[in-house]
Design a protein around this motif. Structure first.
Motif, PDB file in Angstrom:
ATOM      1  N   PRO A  96      30.683  39.758  45.411  1.00 59.86           N
ATOM      2  CA  PRO A  96      31.690  40.675  44.843  1.00 59.86           C
ATOM      3  C   PRO A  96      33.120  40.147  44.916  1.00 59.86           C
ATOM      4  N   GLY A  97      33.403  39.141  45.754  1.00 57.17           N
ATOM      5  CA  GLY A  97      34.698  38.480  45.740  1.00 57.17           C
ATOM      6  C   GLY A  97      35.876  39.409  45.909  1.00 57.17           C
ATOM      7  N   VAL A  98      36.844  39.285  45.002  1.00 60.28           N
ATOM      8  CA  VAL A  98      38.059  40.084  45.109  1.00 60.28           C
ATOM      9  C   VAL A  98      37.768  41.576  44.915  1.00 60.28           C
ATOM     10  N   TYR A  99      36.587  41.888  44.399  1.00 65.15           N
ATOM     11  CA  TYR A  99      36.200  43.293  44.197  1.00 65.15           C
ATOM     12  C   TYR A  99      35.259  43.791  45.296  1.00 65.15           C
ATOM     13  N   THR A 100      35.299  43.111  46.439  1.00 68.26           N
ATOM     14  CA  THR A 100      34.419  43.436  47.561  1.00 68.26           C
ATOM     15  C   THR A 100      34.444  44.921  47.911  1.00 68.26           C
ATOM     16  N   ALA A 101      35.626  45.505  48.051  1.00 68.24           N
ATOM     17  CA  ALA A 101      35.722  46.920  48.426  1.00 68.24           C
ATOM     18  C   ALA A 101      35.248  47.831  47.305  1.00 68.24           C
ATOM     19  N   ASN A 102      35.416  47.394  46.046  1.00 64.69           N
ATOM     20  CA  ASN A 102      34.998  48.233  44.912  1.00 64.69           C
ATOM     21  C   ASN A 102      33.503  48.500  44.939  1.00 64.69           C
ATOM     22  N   TRP A 103      32.731  47.543  45.445  1.00 66.10           N
ATOM     23  CA  TRP A 103      31.278  47.716  45.480  1.00 66.10           C
ATOM     24  C   TRP A 103      30.887  48.823  46.470  1.00 66.10           C
ATOM     25  N   ALA A 104      31.820  49.214  47.321  1.00 63.86           N
ATOM     26  CA  ALA A 104      31.542  50.265  48.308  1.00 63.86           C
ATOM     27  C   ALA A 104      32.062  51.626  47.869  1.00 63.86           C
ATOM     28  N   GLU A 105      32.760  51.689  46.749  1.00 64.05           N
ATOM     29  CA  GLU A 105      33.400  52.942  46.344  1.00 64.05           C
ATOM     30  C   GLU A 105      32.382  53.985  45.883  1.00 64.05           C
TER      31      GLU A 105
END
Length: 211
Positions: A96-105
């Motif tokens: 997920p790279g720079v979108y790591t936190a987005n995958w947890a939303e």
């Protein structure tokens, strides 16, 4: 503007005193506060100062770290240290790279168990022989109220494990086993993780440069 955009001027030293950790992530704040403690830094989190969380509109770890640090420094009038970090999985082209936190939303906040499951599900579509190699990246950006910024990038190589293991740490720690170890980040004592983590790597560079 980052000093790297200004022709790499001399690094500014950070004096002992109060500093904002530009994060609302309690685990990340605790880890950074522990790393700063020996250097005479009185660290306070953005959450403790009731500073808003900026929208992370950058497409790189550096851009997001600088954005968060600069906003916290501007609003608080204090130097601010921000971290932008993420898990990059080789077989997923760095996601997920720079979108790591987005995958947890989720509608109710971040669910890291869901995020880890998403990574595992994505890997499963690549077949049984897909590489489980991965790395963590951490960029630490240090900003002053006048707009001066320094940043430092750290990295930790490893592999993914499933199912998740351990209860220490946060985020994707339970599925990441660093190279040279058999235990996941979430199974390591915090002091052990501090010695080898991507955040520790970036922090060593910061210490060498600004203290």
């Amino acid at each position: 503007m980052s000093v790297r955009d200004e022709g790499r001027q001399a690094i500014r030293k950070l004096k002992p005193g109060r500093l904002v950790i530009a994060s609302h992530n309690a685990g990340k704040v605790r880890e950074i506060r522990d790393l700063l403690a020996p250097y005479g830094i009185d660290a306070v989190s953005a959450a403790e100062l009731d500073l808003p969380e900026p929208e992370e509109t950058g497409t790189t770890f550096v851009a997001n770290a600088e954005l968060k640090a600069m906003q916290a420094a501007d609003l608080s009038g204090l130097p601010a240290l921000a971290d932008d970090s993420g898990l990059c999985v080789d077989a997923l082209n760095g996601d997920p790279g720079v979108y790591t936190a987005n995958w947890a939303e989720t509608p109710n906040g971040r669910d890291w168990n869901l995020a880890m499951q998403k990574v595992e599900d994505a890997l499963s579509t690549k077949g049984p022989d897909a590489s489980r190699d991965a790395h963590f990246v951490c960029v630490l950006a240090l900003a002053w109220p006048d707009g001066h910024v320094e940043w430092f990038e750290g990295r930790a190589e490893g592999r993914l494990t499933w199912p998740p293991r351990g209860t220490v740490g946060f985020g994707y720690d339970p599925v990441f086993v660093p190279h040279g170890h058999e235990r996941s980040y979430a199974e390591l004592d915090p002091a052990e993780k501090h010695a080898i983590s991507h955040r520790a790597d970036a922090f060593r560079q910061l210490v060498s440069a600004v203290f």
